[in-house]
Structures are given as structure tokens and as C-alpha cells.
Design an enzyme around this catalytic site. Structure first.
Site, PDB file in Angstrom:
ATOM      1  N   ARG A  10      43.273  29.298  17.549  1.00  9.12           N
ATOM      2  CA  ARG A  10      42.451  28.132  17.430  1.00  9.12           C
ATOM      3  C   ARG A  10      41.564  27.731  18.596  1.00  9.12           C
ATOM      4  NH1 ARG A  10      42.757  21.921  16.017  1.00  9.12           N
ATOM      5  NH2 ARG A  10      40.607  21.689  15.162  1.00  9.12           N
ATOM      6  N   HIS A  11      40.486  27.457  18.450  1.00  9.23           N
ATOM      7  CA  HIS A  11      39.424  27.252  19.550  1.00  9.23           C
ATOM      8  C   HIS A  11      39.939  25.826  20.209  1.00  9.23           C
ATOM      9  CE1 HIS A  11      37.709  23.754  17.366  1.00  9.23           C
ATOM     10  NE2 HIS A  11      37.574  24.378  16.423  1.00  9.23           N
ATOM     11  N   ARG A  60      32.193  27.453  19.366  1.00 14.15           N
ATOM     12  CA  ARG A  60      33.452  26.915  20.320  1.00 14.15           C
ATOM     13  C   ARG A  60      34.329  27.976  19.985  1.00 14.15           C
ATOM     14  NH1 ARG A  60      32.072  24.384  15.292  1.00 14.15           N
ATOM     15  NH2 ARG A  60      33.522  24.313  13.583  1.00 14.15           N
ATOM     16  N   GLU A  84      34.598  28.395  10.136  1.00 15.09           N
ATOM     17  CA  GLU A  84      35.540  27.262   9.396  1.00 15.09           C
ATOM     18  C   GLU A  84      35.142  27.029   7.986  1.00 15.09           C
ATOM     19  OE1 GLU A  84      37.860  25.887   8.998  1.00 15.09           O
ATOM     20  OE2 GLU A  84      38.381  24.358  10.592  1.00 15.09           O
ATOM     21  N   HIS A 152      39.147  28.885  13.676  1.00 11.59           N
ATOM     22  CA  HIS A 152      39.156  27.642  13.414  1.00 11.59           C
ATOM     23  C   HIS A 152      40.404  27.227  12.717  1.00 11.59           C
ATOM     24  CE1 HIS A 152      34.587  27.904  14.591  1.00 11.59           C
ATOM     25  NE2 HIS A 152      34.955  28.816  13.956  1.00 11.59           N
TER      26      HIS A 152
END
Length: 210
Positions: A10-11, A60, A84, A152
Site C-alpha cells: 500500500r502507498h 501516490r 482504488e 491502494h
């Protein structure tokens, strides 16, 4: 055989994470803490010697993947299928704003129901496209190699459940990915097995679960 290992990453933290705003597919960049988180995570993930790196095309996730590229030289392939969940009218709103305007829909989402949030996507639609993207990229990696996927929280969780053959009704039984944290899946004869979950670099505990 395609990739033997897939890392779902995940970012790092964004301003919207800090403000508890629903990002969805809005293109919100990392904040300064998020940048530090992904650099620290990249040090750890580089030890896995990734052969390929793929990322959502939102900034991101792109910046998160770039931190690993800087450590390994492996350049990320961008794939919008890893974005996302599209949250429609909820995107950009704080959680209390969503609760006030859509109390029943928000409660259903939090329960894990497969509702179309804010007029956008259902959880099942997001999970199908994200899992399909992971499988597609894993199939293109050299035999026995490691693929890292930077994306995400909800998309990765949906993909994880699909790849493990679990129903989305188990959504609330699995903690969300924290910022800059990752899961490791290993390929077995009958599919994927979860080897590690919500692993993160030192200092990443300030991140927000998603």
C-alpha cells in the site's frame, strides 16, 4: 510457472489519509511522512530482489513504486486497473460528512456489504479488476520470481481476498492495509497462500488503516 511470490504494497500516507477523507480515485499525492515511509519500506522490499514492479497510475502509488525503483533499478509498469475503489460522490469527503449524508450506505460499506458507494463502484467490482490485474502481471513475470504491486488499501484487500479464494463477506474479519505496509503471497500447487500480512518498515506505525 509465473511469479512465485507477489508482494501487495500500500502507498504511503497522504494528506487525505491524515484528515480521514475518502480518497477513492482522486489523485492525492503523498505527504512528507508518506514519502519517508515509502523510502523506509523500499529498503526492506529491495531485499526480496523483485524482478518486476507494477503500480496503480494514481500519483501516490506511482511515488511509492518510485521509491523501490530508486533502490533496485526496477521500473514500474503503471496499470489503472489497480486504482482504488471509485467512490463517486464520497470522494474528497471526510468520514463524518459521508455519515451525515449517507448514513445507511456508509454503515453498509463499513459492515462489508457489497454496495455501490457514492454512485461509484461496488466492492466486488473493485476486487475483480484489481485481482485480475495482479494475476495478469504475475503471469508475465519470469518463473519463480517476485512481483511487487504498489496500490491502494481497499483495492489490495479486495485483490488479496480474491487471490486467496475467500468470499468478500470476510472483509471485516481482515484488518486493512496500513500505509506503506505490505502482504506477501506465495504460489502453491493449488493457488496462492498468505505468508505475511501488514508488514511495515520501522516508523510506519503512524499510517492510517485503509
Amino acid at each position: 510457472m509465473p511469479a512465485a511470490t507477489v508482494v501487495l504494497w500500500r502507498h504511503g500516507r497522504t494528506p487525505y489519509n491524515q484528515q480521514r477523507r475518502f480518497q477513492g480515485q482522486l489523485d492525492v499525492p503523498l505527504d512528507s511522512l508518506g514519502e519517508r515511509q515509502v523510502r523506509a519500506a523500499a529498503v526492506e522490499l529491495a531485499l526480496l530482489d523483485p524482478a518486476a514492479l507494477v503500480a496503480s497510475d494514481l500519483s501516490r502509488a506511482v511515488a511509492t513504486a518510485a521509491a523501490l525503483t530508486a533502490r533496485t533499478g526496477v521500473v514500474a509498469t503503471l496499470d489503472p486497473a489497480l486504482r482504488e475503489v471509485h467512490a463517486g460522490e464520497w470522494q474528497g469527503l471526510a468520514h463524518d460528512e459521508i455519515t451525515a449524508r449517507w448514513p445507511e450506505d456508509y454503515a453498509a460499506w463499513r459492515r462489508g456489504d457489497d454496495v455501490r458507494i457514492g454512485g461509484g463502484e461496488k466492492r466486488s467490482e473493485m476486487a475483480d479488476r484489481a485481482a485480475g490485474a495482479v494475476e495478469r502481471h504475475a503471469a508475465a513475470v519470469a518463473d519463480g520470481a517476485t512481483l511487487v504491486v504498489a496500490a491502494h488499501g481497499a483495492a489490495l484487500k479486495g485483490a488479496l481476498l480474491r487471490l486467496l479464494g475467500l468470499e468478500l463477506t470476510s472483509w471485516t474479519a481482515v484488518a486493512g492495509f496500513r500505509n506503506a505496509h505490505w502482504a506477501v503471497l506465495g504460489r502453491r500447487a493449488r493457488g496462492w497462500a498468505l505468508e505475511e500480512y501488514n508488514v511495515g518498515p520501522p516508523g510506519a506505525g503512524e499510517g492510517v488503516e485503509g
